[in-house]
Write a protein that holds these residues in place. Sequence first.
Motif, PDB file in Angstrom:
ATOM      1  N   GLY A 154       0.817  -1.200   0.000  1.00 20.80           N
ATOM      2  CA  GLY A 154       0.000   0.000   0.000  1.00 20.80           C
ATOM      3  C   GLY A 154       0.850   1.249   0.000  1.00 20.80           C
ATOM      4  O   GLY A 154       2.069   1.219  -0.207  1.00 20.80           O
ATOM      5  N   GLY A 155       0.233   2.362   0.302  1.00 25.04           N
ATOM      6  CA  GLY A 155       0.935   3.621   0.332  1.00 25.04           C
ATOM      7  C   GLY A 155       0.068   4.687   0.961  1.00 25.04           C
ATOM      8  O   GLY A 155      -1.042   4.434   1.446  1.00 25.04           O
ATOM      9  N   ILE A 156       0.625   5.898   0.946  1.00 24.82           N
ATOM     10  CA  ILE A 156      -0.135   7.003   1.533  1.00 24.82           C
ATOM     11  C   ILE A 156      -1.373   7.293   0.704  1.00 24.82           C
ATOM     12  O   ILE A 156      -2.459   7.478   1.239  1.00 24.82           O
ATOM     13  N   LEU A 157      -1.216   7.334  -0.615  1.00 22.19           N
ATOM     14  CA  LEU A 157      -2.337   7.626  -1.503  1.00 22.19           C
ATOM     15  C   LEU A 157      -3.051   6.345  -1.917  1.00 22.19           C
ATOM     16  O   LEU A 157      -2.458   5.259  -1.877  1.00 22.19           O
ATOM     17  N   PRO A 158      -4.297   6.440  -2.333  1.00 25.86           N
ATOM     18  CA  PRO A 158      -4.972   5.270  -2.894  1.00 25.86           C
ATOM     19  C   PRO A 158      -4.221   4.757  -4.116  1.00 25.86           C
ATOM     20  O   PRO A 158      -3.432   5.470  -4.734  1.00 25.86           O
ATOM     21  N   GLU A 159      -4.494   3.529  -4.487  1.00 27.96           N
ATOM     22  CA  GLU A 159      -3.698   2.860  -5.514  1.00 27.96           C
ATOM     23  C   GLU A 159      -3.727   3.607  -6.844  1.00 27.96           C
ATOM     24  O   GLU A 159      -2.679   3.882  -7.436  1.00 27.96           O
ATOM     25  N   THR A 160      -4.930   3.941  -7.325  1.00 25.79           N
ATOM     26  CA  THR A 160      -5.029   4.621  -8.627  1.00 25.79           C
ATOM     27  C   THR A 160      -4.391   6.003  -8.571  1.00 25.79           C
ATOM     28  O   THR A 160      -3.670   6.418  -9.477  1.00 25.79           O
ATOM     29  N   SER A 161      -4.650   6.732  -7.483  1.00 28.58           N
ATOM     30  CA  SER A 161      -4.067   8.069  -7.348  1.00 28.58           C
ATOM     31  C   SER A 161      -2.557   7.987  -7.259  1.00 28.58           C
ATOM     32  O   SER A 161      -1.846   8.867  -7.792  1.00 28.58           O
ATOM     33  N   ARG A 162      -2.061   6.948  -6.618  1.00 29.21           N
ATOM     34  CA  ARG A 162      -0.602   6.786  -6.495  1.00 29.21           C
ATOM     35  C   ARG A 162       0.012   6.503  -7.864  1.00 29.21           C
ATOM     36  O   ARG A 162       1.066   7.037  -8.222  1.00 29.21           O
ATOM     37  N   LEU A 163      -0.627   5.653  -8.677  1.00 27.57           N
ATOM     38  CA  LEU A 163      -0.111   5.349 -10.006  1.00 27.57           C
ATOM     39  C   LEU A 163      -0.132   6.599 -10.886  1.00 27.57           C
ATOM     40  O   LEU A 163       0.828   6.870 -11.619  1.00 27.57           O
ATOM     41  N   LYS A 164      -1.213   7.361 -10.811  1.00 29.00           N
ATOM     42  CA  LYS A 164      -1.292   8.588 -11.600  1.00 29.00           C
ATOM     43  C   LYS A 164      -0.215   9.582 -11.167  1.00 29.00           C
ATOM     44  O   LYS A 164       0.369  10.281 -12.009  1.00 29.00           O
ATOM     45  N   SER A 165       0.072   9.628  -9.878  1.00 24.85           N
ATOM     46  CA  SER A 165       1.095  10.560  -9.411  1.00 24.85           C
ATOM     47  C   SER A 165       2.476  10.165  -9.930  1.00 24.85           C
ATOM     48  O   SER A 165       3.305  11.028 -10.224  1.00 24.85           O
ATOM     49  N   ILE A 166       2.726   8.854 -10.073  1.00 26.19           N
ATOM     50  CA  ILE A 166       4.029   8.408 -10.601  1.00 26.19           C
ATOM     51  C   ILE A 166       4.171   8.804 -12.059  1.00 26.19           C
ATOM     52  O   ILE A 166       5.195   9.344 -12.493  1.00 26.19           O
ATOM     53  N   PHE A 167       3.138   8.539 -12.857  1.00 23.26           N
ATOM     54  CA  PHE A 167       3.198   8.929 -14.265  1.00 23.26           C
ATOM     55  C   PHE A 167       3.306  10.440 -14.403  1.00 23.26           C
ATOM     56  O   PHE A 167       3.930  10.947 -15.336  1.00 23.26           O
ATOM     57  N   ARG A 168       2.694  11.165 -13.478  1.00 19.26           N
ATOM     58  CA  ARG A 168       2.736  12.621 -13.527  1.00 19.26           C
ATOM     59  C   ARG A 168       4.156  13.131 -13.314  1.00 19.26           C
ATOM     60  O   ARG A 168       4.558  14.156 -13.879  1.00 19.26           O
ATOM     61  N   ALA A 186       8.667   1.089 -11.615  1.00 17.06           N
ATOM     62  CA  ALA A 186       9.094  -0.297 -11.807  1.00 17.06           C
ATOM     63  C   ALA A 186       8.324  -1.236 -10.890  1.00 17.06           C
ATOM     64  O   ALA A 186       7.912  -2.335 -11.294  1.00 17.06           O
ATOM     65  N   PHE A 187       8.121  -0.837  -9.637  1.00 13.27           N
ATOM     66  CA  PHE A 187       7.392  -1.680  -8.695  1.00 13.27           C
ATOM     67  C   PHE A 187       5.944  -1.878  -9.159  1.00 13.27           C
ATOM     68  O   PHE A 187       5.390  -2.973  -9.029  1.00 13.27           O
ATOM     69  N   GLN A 188       5.343  -0.826  -9.734  1.00 23.63           N
ATOM     70  CA  GLN A 188       3.970  -0.936 -10.208  1.00 23.63           C
ATOM     71  C   GLN A 188       3.876  -1.855 -11.417  1.00 23.63           C
ATOM     72  O   GLN A 188       2.925  -2.630 -11.554  1.00 23.63           O
ATOM     73  N   LEU A 189       4.891  -1.807 -12.311  1.00 21.84           N
ATOM     74  CA  LEU A 189       4.857  -2.644 -13.508  1.00 21.84           C
ATOM     75  C   LEU A 189       5.041  -4.121 -13.169  1.00 21.84           C
ATOM     76  O   LEU A 189       4.506  -4.999 -13.852  1.00 21.84           O
ATOM     77  N   ILE A 190       5.808  -4.373 -12.111  1.00 23.26           N
ATOM     78  CA  ILE A 190       6.000  -5.769 -11.713  1.00 23.26           C
ATOM     79  C   ILE A 190       4.671  -6.397 -11.292  1.00 23.26           C
ATOM     80  O   ILE A 190       4.413  -7.573 -11.552  1.00 23.26           O
ATOM     81  N   ASN A 191       3.825  -5.594 -10.643  1.00 22.98           N
ATOM     82  CA  ASN A 191       2.536  -6.101 -10.150  1.00 22.98           C
ATOM     83  C   ASN A 191       1.411  -5.925 -11.160  1.00 22.98           C
ATOM     84  O   ASN A 191       0.241  -6.126 -10.801  1.00 22.98           O
ATOM     85  N   GLU A 192       1.738  -5.545 -12.400  1.00 21.89           N
ATOM     86  CA  GLU A 192       0.675  -5.360 -13.397  1.00 21.89           C
ATOM     87  C   GLU A 192       0.040  -6.695 -13.740  1.00 21.89           C
ATOM     88  O   GLU A 192       0.723  -7.712 -13.922  1.00 21.89           O
ATOM     89  N   GLU A 193      -1.255  -6.680 -13.855  1.00 21.23           N
ATOM     90  CA  GLU A 193      -1.999  -7.898 -14.140  1.00 21.23           C
ATOM     91  C   GLU A 193      -1.812  -8.298 -15.594  1.00 21.23           C
ATOM     92  O   GLU A 193      -1.929  -7.490 -16.493  1.00 21.23           O
ATOM     93  N   GLY A 194      -1.486  -9.589 -15.839  1.00 23.97           N
ATOM     94  CA  GLY A 194      -1.350 -10.132 -17.190  1.00 23.97           C
ATOM     95  C   GLY A 194      -0.148  -9.614 -17.933  1.00 23.97           C
ATOM     96  O   GLY A 194      -0.176  -9.570 -19.162  1.00 23.97           O
ATOM     97  N   ARG A 195       0.918  -9.225 -17.229  1.00 25.48           N
ATOM     98  CA  ARG A 195       2.067  -8.644 -17.928  1.00 25.48           C
ATOM     99  C   ARG A 195       2.802  -9.656 -18.792  1.00 25.48           C
ATOM    100  O   ARG A 195       3.502  -9.290 -19.730  1.00 25.48           O
ATOM    101  N   SER A 196       2.638 -10.945 -18.498  1.00 25.39           N
ATOM    102  CA  SER A 196       3.374 -11.968 -19.247  1.00 25.39           C
ATOM    103  C   SER A 196       2.878 -12.098 -20.676  1.00 25.39           C
ATOM    104  O   SER A 196       3.613 -12.576 -21.546  1.00 25.39           O
ATOM    105  N   THR A 197       1.631 -11.690 -20.947  1.00 24.58           N
ATOM    106  CA  THR A 197       1.074 -11.813 -22.305  1.00 24.58           C
ATOM    107  C   THR A 197       1.194 -10.515 -23.084  1.00 24.58           C
ATOM    108  O   THR A 197       0.677 -10.430 -24.200  1.00 24.58           O
TER     109      THR A 197
END
Length: 1564
Positions: free
Chosen positions: A87-101, A119-130
């Motif tokens: 987890g983190g301080i921000l909610p998951e979606t808001s945290r991902l948007k803040s990284i891209f920002r 990098a940590f977010q990409l490792i946990n991306e769903e279905g990344r192997s395909t």
Amino acid sequence: MPHSPCRCSISFFIELLHLCFEQVNSVVKNILMYLLQGRLIMTPLTWNKFIESLCPVIPVLQGYADTEDSLGNCILILSETNPEGGGGILPETSRLKSIFRLLLLKKQSVRDKALKLLAFQLINEEGRSTKRPFIDANLLSKVANLLIVEKPIDIKLDDTRQPIIKVEAVEKLYEVFTSDIVDLPLRKSALEQLAIIFQDIKMHNVVNKMDLIDKIFFVLNECIRKDCEEMECMILPCLTILRKLLTADSVKRLSLSQESSVLFLFFRVALIFQKDSAVVTEVAALFCLLLFDEVSRMDMWSDNISSKSTLTPGFFLPVSVIRRYHLPVHVPGHHAVSPYYVVLPLSTDYLTLKPVTDMLRIAWNLSRCHGIDNLLKEINSENETQEVLDSLKLSTEDILTLKIIHTNSGLEDCRSSVIQAEGHEGVKAAVTRMSLYLLNDRLSFKGVNGPCGAILKTSAWHQELNRFLQVLPACPEDEKLLADIMCFINKLLREHRNGPVVEFLDWILEILLKHKPNPLLELLGQSETQEQEEATDTQTTVRQQLRKELMTFFNNLLLIFMDVTDRKSLELIYVFKTQLALKLLQCLRVTDAPHFYGLPSLERTLQGMIHLTAVPGWSSHSTVTEPLSICTKYLSGLLEVISSFYVERRGAAMSFMGKGVTKGTVLCLLHLSHEMMNQADVLDWISMWSLPYGSNSQEQNLTQQGLAWLIPLWVDRDPEVRFTSLAIAATLTSDKGGCVALANSCQNISGGLWATVVNILLDHSECSMVRREAAFILQNLLVIPSPVDSNHDYSWHGPSVHDVEYGLSLIGKPALQALLDHSNFYDHMDRMVKLCYLGRYMFDLNCYAADITARKSVNDFDDSVRFRREQHSPTNQSQGPGSPSTVETMVPLVPSSLESADVPPHMTPTNIIIPELKDRLMAQGQSDTTTTSPSSPQESPLSAPLSKQCIVTPPLLSAMCSLLDNLLIVVPESTVSAFRKTSILKAFCGAFNVSLLEKCIQEVISLSYSTPVEHVKAQVSFLLEYFCSLSRLLTSCLLIDPSLVSQDELLKPLLEKIFTVLTMCTKDDFDTKLRSAFYQLWIDIFNLLAALLRKTSQSSLSSVTEAVAKSWPAIIDTVCKCVGFSTTYPKLYTACMQFLSILLTEDGKRCLSEKQKSSHSPTVASLLDEDDGNKESVEQLFKIILESYEKQSSKDTLRRLAVSALVSLLAVSKRAQKYAWNAGLIDSCIEQMKHIHAQLNLDSLKPRKRGPKKKENGFRKELNIAMQMLRNCLYQNNEYKATALQAHLVPLIHSFWPWFLLDDSLMKVALQLLCVYTANYPAGCSSLCGASCVQYPGQPAFRGTPSNSLMLCILKWSSHLTSENPTMQQLAFTLLANVALSHDCKGVIQKSNFLQNFLSLTLPKGENKCLPDLAVLWLKFLLNISCDEDGQQMILKLSGCSDLLVEMSKYKHKSSPHLPLLILHNICFSATNKPKILAHDKVISLLSTCLESDNQNVQRIGAAALWALIYNNHKAKATLKTPSIIRKVDKAYASAKKTISDSSSLNVYYLKCLENLVHLLLCT
């Protein structure tokens, strides 16, 4: 929704970060760091609340992220993910948007940090192997600058131009893209075309955006799959389309920004195409749209925005974001200055600056002297002023400035300059300064009432300017100076237009009429042709300018003269107008050949003629020349211009005549047509308008060209020319000769005159003012009776239709019907109403501002057209071609500059192809090959169908209503049928926009400056004109087929609007013209309501009264206002009183019919008698109606209306009766009757002449009115009847009996009065038995023998009545039934032997026996007689009466079937009568048979009568104790106990009767 305090505080702190004050920045950073690091010292609830408030503004806060700064590190920590819990301080979606920002920030170190967090977010991306590409540390280390674009793109979409792409084409492209069987290159091409099309925001709604976006995401997801590289060719157009759709759709943008999978998808696409700058740029733009969506809406970023803010399709970002991020797009910014920024006061150092010291010095001196007037007096005086500091002394510049800005001082200086001027320059400079002072007054909205205007009105200035206006200029310099002076006077005249001053006008008239010949008129009439040959270019320019100013001067004067009412001034004005008219005619008819006309001079002359001829009656001011002679000369000159410049050159295509000359000529001809129509005494004035063939060829034909010269003007390129030429035709067709002449001139045109005018009217590409005049022509053509067949020879055939294929011809009404059907007339009408626009402007005000200003110039002819059309249009109200609502109606269908509230909901783009006229009219003499047909969809594709479509304005709607009104009269059956098939009436009523009218009225009241007020007044007048026409159309519909209007879905909204309009303008807040327009609308509305109540009172009365109840106080005020207009606006008074009378009459009828019913709907009677806050208003209504009746003489035609209203009012309102009684109306009516009796007696003594006596008829009418008043005053009120009794009403009526016998109308009213007087009033009944000779004022009535009583007169008269006068019979027996309850009257009846007439009644024979009306009246009379024992004895003494009653009981009657039974029932209750009844077997049999009747009322009557007979009478018990009667009683009792369940009083009484009968007959 207001933001939370926490959110507001965070926004405030972030705003303060980019201020330039270090101390503030330091404090703000410390506060933010304290908050961001304060998780451990906050409760979980507080911390969560803080993070929730922080999320919407994180995009702005992240702009301050930095690896080398304490606050920046705290901001970076917000984007970190807890490696242990995930987890983190921000909610998951808001945290991902803040990284891209962070990848879009300008600092490289921050972007490197962002890649590590990503990098940590990409490792946990769903279905990344395909998915591709495979992401590792090596790849991420190279893409820190992936989203940093070198050339940002512009994301602004086009929303101004009209669509140019067909809808079908867009749909086909969409189908190609979504098809799985189409090759990829074709799908890519379709996408690229869609990307271009979607640059227009209007095309976004053509396809289903949701499906399109889903398809695009399907392509993108397929692209990142490991085995779908073939989809890469469609990626760029997909991204472009998606970016354009999201830019315009903030809702979808918000939705996608909350999906993490979308962000990962875009990042992978960017990685795959990182070498393709175009794709990367589009991906970066999409990231920008999604990552900054929270702050793209100002309501989410700042608390200062109104709570009414909504999601806007635009994309805007705070300026701080634009500055701190490396954005890939150009985007507009907001909040460049913080809303929390406070401007500090100036430092004391600023006080030492020179501008400040100058201001302080002047202000101090002004304050010291209490104003500029005293200060200038002190400066100009020689007295020494008090000592002041040098720094406070006024400099020379200060003194000069004060003298210039002070109007009085400056103008006096100008006057001195004019007096002392040694040359032209000094005078010119002074005149220029005076113009500037006048301009200053105008800019301060003071106009002529300002300081400058007030001073220039003084006679001193008149003397200074006189010397320049009374002599002819001797040189070009004099001409130039005179031009400047005339320019200044014109400016002064323009300010005087709204309120001319008498002294100023007298000075102008003195200048114009003192010298003969007048220099100004002489300058106007000099020929230019010879002068131009000798003069230089400069001199020619000066002279043209002088003549232009002179013509403007005369035009201004003519406009001002329209408001003059002083008789002396008017006489002088008439003299001047005559001189000017002759001078303008001289200027027009020059000696040179027509083709050598000087166009500027000709145009100026025509402008002067326009203003001169605009006022009706302009030709009748001359004492030397006949009006028709002047008109004929004007007509000859104007037709010469038209012939030379237009007709001979076959219209505008070949003519070099200027646009102003064309418009001026046709407008003068329009004014002239109205003047000749009013002034011509001869019947053939139309023939003067025929134009002969004026060609110079040797084959000159002596025949007339007729009115064919008008035809090319109808298709001129200028809509104002088309409008005016059609208006000329409309005026000429107001006469039958004009209709015939114009129809003959159109014989060579396909379809002739009728089809041509119909085509113009139905041409949806034509502007409204042109179509409106076409409607007027059709109205005039329909007025002339048309034949119904072709079997007779008529001078006027009306329309004619010829079918070449079948060889059929129709004329007259059949041809008219065929023409309407062929052109789909009513469908077009329905469509035109739906295109109606009621607003004021239909164009961009910024683009047309200069044009509007130009139209208000006196050089244009809008004022004259507006005035003239208002005077003479068929609908009384009209608009000129210069008005802003119709001058240019060829406009975009839904312009972006309009407010949504002003655009009607039905005014939207349509897929219907509207017919257009191609080559509408052929030139005279050519073959009639012109056709008019609707374009098919194949011929007119939708690629550019309605880019310019004319709207329908209220004046056109008015003309349409009047045209339909005429059609309803000429061809009622087909018109009614068309109304039923279409929704025309509903559409017309829907366009009746009362809210807009109220809004405009408020603007008229609130605005004070002339220009906007004139525009609003024009809009109000157009709306009122339309409402008038609609009211008249609906009235005609009611007269022909009431069901067209009486439908609830049409009627109820219409009534609500109608009564809202009736409550407007109750105060005198408008000028005379608008007030008159309102009153005309009220007249039409009252007539409509009166027709509605006359024709559909049963179905519409409740709706009308409900609408009245909603606005009851305001309606009372309006009615009171209208009743007070009996002398000033008699038509309004008439309409109002007629409506009021009908409403009260119908309401009274309904109250009588619903008396036994419980109804909750309001009635006018209940509204009048309610004890609420409207009591004073209601009494004011009574007062003003009563005063109107009393003040008007008996010979006044309006008195009849007052009588009708007052009589109806007294009939329904108890409060009105009380007010009339307190006002002494009863006494005054009786006194009036006494006076009439005396006059009739005097007239009867005079020798009678042959023929009816008018004077005697007048007395009878007054007697009729007085008795009606008394009748309704006394209705159901014994207190007022006592007043009449004391005033000796009955003896007075008795004295009129000989006249009543001679006049049935008087007898009828007298009987009605006596019926009301005697109802439930025994004293009044007894007064009829008093003996009375002719009663005089003050002589009391006395009791005596009945031989000389009014009662005996009535009985004698009633005994001779026949069935030929059923009304009199009913009234007489109603009166007898009333007095039959009186003991005194019964005595008179018994002694008069009147009852013997009952026995002489003849009853009908046959199977269907039904009592005649006379028998029913007798039975009602006998029923009242039988109410006491004396009356019963009178009935029984009549030999054979019992048998006759038994026989009558066998007959039927709908209204009173049981009267004979009730009479016998009453007789049974008297002990004296019982033996006679018991001895009558038929009566006993009848009463016992009643017990077996199916009618419950008959059963009750029979049981009650038998119980009355048997009660306390042993003989009756013995007589009735027969097996037959006992069986009937027992059976009836048993049946009643079984069937009767409710406990109503009648049923209880019936059971009680049967119980007593059973007990007395069976148990005793």
